[in-house]
Enzyme design. Sequence first.
Site, mmCIF file in Angstrom:
data_model
loop_
_atom_site.group_PDB
_atom_site.id
_atom_site.type_symbol
_atom_site.label_atom_id
_atom_site.label_comp_id
_atom_site.label_asym_id
_atom_site.label_seq_id
_atom_site.Cartn_x
_atom_site.Cartn_y
_atom_site.Cartn_z
ATOM 1 N N TYR A 267 0.875 -1.169 0.000
ATOM 2 C CA TYR A 267 0.000 0.000 0.000
ATOM 3 C C TYR A 267 0.912 1.219 0.000
ATOM 4 C CZ TYR A 267 -3.542 3.387 1.469
ATOM 5 O OH TYR A 267 -4.375 4.484 1.541
ATOM 6 N N ASP B 235 -2.003 -1.253 -4.026
ATOM 7 C CA ASP B 235 -2.369 0.111 -4.393
ATOM 8 C C ASP B 235 -1.088 0.934 -4.482
ATOM 9 O OD1 ASP B 235 -3.309 2.681 -4.628
ATOM 10 O OD2 ASP B 235 -4.685 2.584 -2.930
ATOM 11 N N HIS C 162 -12.373 1.032 -4.360
ATOM 12 C CA HIS C 162 -11.524 0.368 -5.347
ATOM 13 C C HIS C 162 -12.199 -0.938 -5.757
ATOM 14 C CE1 HIS C 162 -7.560 2.572 -4.580
ATOM 15 N NE2 HIS C 162 -8.358 3.030 -3.631
#
Length: 388
Positions: free
Chosen positions: A187, A238, A363
């Site tokens: 992330y 991400d 998302h």
Amino acid sequence: MNRTEISPPPSKRGKLSGSQNVPAASFPEVLRTFSWNVNGIQPFLQRSITSFFGAQEPDIQSDTAEASLRGFLRRHGWPTILFLQEVKVSPEDAATIRAVEKAVRVGSKDSSSEPDYVAYFCLPSDKFNARGFGRKVYGVCSIIRKDFFDRFVDRIRPVSWDTEGRFLVTETKAIGNWPKLALINAYMVNGTENPYKNTVNGRVTGTRHDRKLQVHRLLEAAIRELQAKGFGIILAGDMNVARSAQDACPNLRMSPPQHCLNRADFEARFFSKHATSDIGHDRAVSPESDRREERLDIGLGMIDTFRFLHPDKRGYTYHPRGRKVFGESCDRVDMIIISASLEKELTEAGMHETPGDRGPSDHVPLYARFAPRTFSTPNRDDTSGVGA
């Protein structure tokens, strides 16, 4: 950009993606990796009232379908790996951690033929940079099929240079036709003008933009070290950056200019095969680093799995909530990125891009499928003259 340029249209993408409703395949013949920024794991642990009225198929046009970790795994054919980002669990919240571990295991009402899973977390310990919302910020969770875990996983570990709960590395053994793998749940930092503080004394050392660039550099170095030890890399999560105008709708973010520098640095370090430079001039210095000049080197030359197999296709993973029309403003910021050495093992990549697949998050999940070279048959669009 005209919405007709998107192929396939948002309402059809989930139906056309290749990994839905497929029979479970066992490693080492197939390795299927999913990644999803869930924007908080709590909704996946609370049963909605409709769940008491019998199982229902999710409506891909609705974002009100029941969120269930076990249901997600079942619906997608029991993938080998599911990486979750932004789980938003406090490091002191042992009850939620146990609830997730229970939610992914075979339950009393599940078929005995269904696979079991284990869950591992990396949660923030940084008392200066990850302290908001009762420390329910950031955090990643790696959910792994237990048959794969028992036979192939050597260890699961965080990284020494992150204390915000952003990275979790799963290292496997080299077995059969597979090399050793390092599967990195990531992330990445979102670049902003907010201050970044020294993790030891709390002094401001730069901005979140600076920290983002520093994390790029540290992750690049970590990947180089793993590759030198013979690991193939699967980096999934991400990335908090859209690579190009093709990955943004309606427009690629160009302001403030630092976002362009962050993007250029990301491209140079992870995808370029040419010399990299200190594009962003990061100033945030952690105890593990110093201010020596960074040696110029060759970029990692990694492969963006979706763009490699679908060079001309538009697809997006970040769909903010509150929009009147799903898909009117979106970006492809979530990616599964691999070592060039794994190119021949890559067979599929895509995302499940519907309101139902987005669920309670902002998302949608993405996936990649790998098979050793003796089994693999790449499903690649026409790629004449196009790189990854």
